[in-house]
Design a protein around this motif. Structure first.
Motif, short mmCIF file in Angstrom:
data_model
loop_
_atom_site.label_atom_id
_atom_site.label_comp_id
_atom_site.label_asym_id
_atom_site.label_seq_id
_atom_site.Cartn_x
_atom_site.Cartn_y
_atom_site.Cartn_z
N THR A 1 0.83 -1.20 0.00
CA THR A 1 0.00 0.00 0.00
C THR A 1 0.87 1.25 0.00
O THR A 1 0.65 2.18 -0.79
CB THR A 1 -0.93 0.01 1.23
N PHE A 2 1.87 1.29 0.87
CA PHE A 2 2.73 2.46 0.94
C PHE A 2 3.64 2.57 -0.28
O PHE A 2 3.95 3.65 -0.73
CB PHE A 2 3.55 2.45 2.24
N ARG A 3 4.06 1.46 -0.82
CA ARG A 3 4.90 1.48 -2.02
C ARG A 3 4.13 2.10 -3.19
O ARG A 3 4.67 2.88 -3.97
CB ARG A 3 5.36 0.06 -2.37
N ARG A 4 2.86 1.75 -3.31
CA ARG A 4 2.03 2.34 -4.38
C ARG A 4 1.74 3.81 -4.11
O ARG A 4 1.73 4.63 -5.02
CB ARG A 4 0.72 1.56 -4.52
N TYR A 5 1.51 4.15 -2.85
CA TYR A 5 1.16 5.53 -2.50
C TYR A 5 2.35 6.47 -2.71
O TYR A 5 2.20 7.57 -3.20
CB TYR A 5 0.69 5.59 -1.05
N PHE A 6 3.54 6.03 -2.28
CA PHE A 6 4.76 6.81 -2.47
C PHE A 6 5.52 6.20 -3.64
O PHE A 6 6.52 5.50 -3.47
CB PHE A 6 5.62 6.80 -1.20
N ASP A 7 5.06 6.47 -4.84
CA ASP A 7 5.61 5.88 -6.05
C ASP A 7 7.11 6.15 -6.17
O ASP A 7 7.57 7.29 -6.03
CB ASP A 7 4.89 6.45 -7.28
N GLY A 8 7.89 5.10 -6.39
CA GLY A 8 9.33 5.24 -6.57
C GLY A 8 10.12 5.29 -5.28
O GLY A 8 11.30 5.64 -5.29
N CYS A 9 9.50 4.96 -4.17
CA CYS A 9 10.22 5.03 -2.89
C CYS A 9 11.17 3.84 -2.72
O CYS A 9 10.97 2.78 -3.29
CB CYS A 9 9.24 5.08 -1.73
N ALA A 10 12.21 4.05 -1.95
CA ALA A 10 13.13 2.97 -1.60
C ALA A 10 12.52 2.19 -0.43
O ALA A 10 11.72 2.72 0.34
CB ALA A 10 14.47 3.54 -1.21
N GLU A 11 12.92 0.95 -0.31
CA GLU A 11 12.37 0.11 0.76
C GLU A 11 13.48 -0.69 1.41
O GLU A 11 14.33 -1.27 0.72
CB GLU A 11 11.33 -0.84 0.17
N VAL A 12 13.49 -0.70 2.72
CA VAL A 12 14.43 -1.51 3.48
C VAL A 12 13.59 -2.42 4.35
O VAL A 12 12.72 -1.97 5.09
CB VAL A 12 15.35 -0.63 4.37
N SER A 13 13.86 -3.70 4.26
CA SER A 13 13.12 -4.67 5.06
C SER A 13 14.09 -5.41 5.96
O SER A 13 15.10 -5.95 5.49
CB SER A 13 12.38 -5.65 4.15
N ILE A 14 13.83 -5.41 7.23
CA ILE A 14 14.68 -6.10 8.20
C ILE A 14 13.93 -7.33 8.68
O ILE A 14 12.83 -7.21 9.23
CB ILE A 14 15.03 -5.17 9.37
N PRO A 15 14.49 -8.51 8.44
CA PRO A 15 13.78 -9.73 8.84
C PRO A 15 13.66 -9.81 10.36
O PRO A 15 14.50 -9.33 11.10
CB PRO A 15 14.64 -10.86 8.28
N GLY A 16 12.61 -10.41 10.76
CA GLY A 16 12.36 -10.59 12.19
C GLY A 16 11.22 -11.55 12.37
O GLY A 16 10.86 -12.30 11.46
N ARG A 17 10.65 -11.53 13.51
CA ARG A 17 9.52 -12.40 13.76
C ARG A 17 8.47 -11.64 14.55
O ARG A 17 8.77 -10.65 15.21
CB ARG A 17 9.93 -13.66 14.50
N THR A 18 7.27 -12.10 14.44
CA THR A 18 6.19 -11.47 15.19
C THR A 18 5.99 -12.23 16.49
O THR A 18 6.34 -13.41 16.61
CB THR A 18 4.88 -11.49 14.39
#
Length: 96
Positions: A36-53
């Protein structure tokens, strides 16, 4: 938690990004819907840090109010309980 004010702020931030190319925004959330945020902020960079819930267990005041009341934590329960709310305490008894 999403709310109207935060959503309005995101609209303003998105508009500001188009007019101020040096402006940077960092959004962090453990539960964010990234697509949702990737589509809303078109062209944004993304950093994903693995973890657990971690499991979340909900507690409600009515679940543990009787125990708190019996242990003498009437002030922590607030004036509604001290004044007889939910059948605890009474208007006539001091200290309840």
């Amino acid at each position: 938690e999403r709310e109207k004010v935060a959503d309005f702020l995101l609209v303003a931030v998105r508009d500001m990004l188009s007019t101020c190319p040096d402006f940077r925004v960092v959004l962090m959330s453990a539960t964010m819907q990234q697509d949702t945020f990737r589509r809303y902020f078109d062209g944004c960079a993304e950093v994903s840090i693995p973890g657990r819930t971690f499991p979340v267990r909900e507690y409600f005041l009515n679940d543990f109010a009787p125990t708190l009341h019996s242990l003498g934590y009437t002030l922590a329960l607030g004036p509604g309980f001290a004044a007889g709310g939910c059948k605890y305490g009474s208007w006539g008894k001091s200290g309840n």
